[in-house]
Scaffold this motif. Sequence first.
Motif, short mmCIF file in Angstrom:
data_model
loop_
_atom_site.label_atom_id
_atom_site.label_comp_id
_atom_site.label_asym_id
_atom_site.label_seq_id
_atom_site.Cartn_x
_atom_site.Cartn_y
_atom_site.Cartn_z
N MET A 57 1.07 -0.91 0.32
CA MET A 57 -0.26 -0.04 -0.49
C MET A 57 0.94 1.26 0.01
O MET A 57 0.43 2.16 -0.59
CB MET A 57 -1.02 0.18 1.28
CG MET A 57 -2.47 -1.26 0.83
SD MET A 57 -2.87 -1.27 -0.12
CE MET A 57 -3.84 1.03 0.75
N HIS A 58 2.04 1.20 0.90
CA HIS A 58 3.17 2.18 0.55
C HIS A 58 3.08 2.54 -0.65
O HIS A 58 3.61 3.67 -1.20
CB HIS A 58 4.03 2.26 2.05
CG HIS A 58 4.94 3.39 2.03
ND1 HIS A 58 4.77 4.71 2.69
CD2 HIS A 58 6.42 3.43 1.47
CE1 HIS A 58 5.53 5.12 1.87
NE2 HIS A 58 6.36 5.01 1.60
N TRP A 59 3.55 1.12 -1.25
CA TRP A 59 4.65 1.56 -2.51
C TRP A 59 3.75 1.54 -3.61
O TRP A 59 3.65 2.80 -4.58
CB TRP A 59 4.88 0.65 -3.03
CG TRP A 59 4.95 0.16 -4.35
CD1 TRP A 59 6.51 0.64 -5.04
CD2 TRP A 59 4.30 -0.59 -5.56
NE1 TRP A 59 6.05 0.15 -6.34
CE2 TRP A 59 5.18 0.18 -7.01
CE3 TRP A 59 3.23 -0.97 -5.49
CZ2 TRP A 59 4.33 -0.47 -8.40
CZ3 TRP A 59 3.20 -1.38 -7.08
CH2 TRP A 59 3.51 -0.89 -8.61
N TYR A 60 2.13 1.91 -3.10
CA TYR A 60 1.03 2.34 -4.41
C TYR A 60 0.59 3.75 -4.27
O TYR A 60 0.29 3.89 -5.35
CB TYR A 60 -0.24 1.15 -4.04
CG TYR A 60 -1.14 1.50 -4.38
CD1 TYR A 60 -1.66 0.72 -6.35
CD2 TYR A 60 -2.16 1.57 -4.37
CE1 TYR A 60 -2.86 0.62 -7.01
CE2 TYR A 60 -3.60 2.44 -4.99
CZ TYR A 60 -3.71 1.67 -6.54
OH TYR A 60 -4.67 1.89 -6.94
N ASN A 61 0.88 4.11 -3.22
CA ASN A 61 0.44 5.25 -2.89
C ASN A 61 2.56 6.52 -3.15
O ASN A 61 1.14 7.24 -3.94
CB ASN A 61 0.57 5.37 -1.16
CG ASN A 61 -1.26 5.37 -1.24
OD1 ASN A 61 -2.34 5.29 -2.22
ND2 ASN A 61 -1.42 4.05 -0.19
N THR A 62 2.99 5.89 -2.95
CA THR A 62 3.63 6.84 -2.99
C THR A 62 4.54 6.20 -4.52
O THR A 62 5.58 7.93 -4.73
CB THR A 62 5.04 7.00 -2.17
OG1 THR A 62 5.38 5.89 -1.95
CG2 THR A 62 4.09 7.40 -0.63
N ARG A 63 4.64 5.82 -5.17
CA ARG A 63 5.50 4.93 -5.83
C ARG A 63 5.07 4.76 -7.71
O ARG A 63 5.47 4.49 -8.64
CB ARG A 63 7.11 3.96 -5.67
CG ARG A 63 7.32 3.92 -4.66
CD ARG A 63 8.28 5.10 -4.83
NE ARG A 63 9.13 4.85 -6.02
CZ ARG A 63 10.90 4.85 -6.48
NH1 ARG A 63 10.83 6.03 -5.04
NH2 ARG A 63 11.35 4.63 -7.17
N ARG A 64 3.47 3.67 -7.65
CA ARG A 64 2.73 3.48 -8.64
C ARG A 64 2.55 4.58 -9.54
O ARG A 64 2.01 5.50 -8.92
CB ARG A 64 2.15 2.26 -8.07
CG ARG A 64 1.08 1.65 -9.20
CD ARG A 64 0.56 0.30 -8.38
NE ARG A 64 -0.15 -0.39 -10.09
CZ ARG A 64 -1.09 0.17 -10.78
NH1 ARG A 64 -1.68 1.39 -10.47
NH2 ARG A 64 -1.52 -0.79 -11.58
#
Length: 88
Positions: A57-64
């Motif tokens: 979720m952190h990756w999804y919101n900040t990087r994806r």
Amino acid sequence: MAAACHRHGLHRSMGATGICWDNAGAESLWSTFKYEHYYRHVYATKAELVAAVDKWMHWYNTRRRHSAIGMISPIAYEHSLSAAATAA
């Protein structure tokens, strides 16, 4: 179910039965998670799964990058809205 939600301070959807639009965003998110991450990994414990969801979720919101918002991350999109509102 209502009592459990109340105990945890959660608000349930108030849409009519059979209305799919209430949860379309959540369904899309979890579908993406399952396709991109869940089906590709094996989790030994519930704690391991919870940590994986948190990390994803952190990756999804900040990087994806998301095509619906101009190929930027949701965080970058929110920051652009804040910057535009401040400039106005």
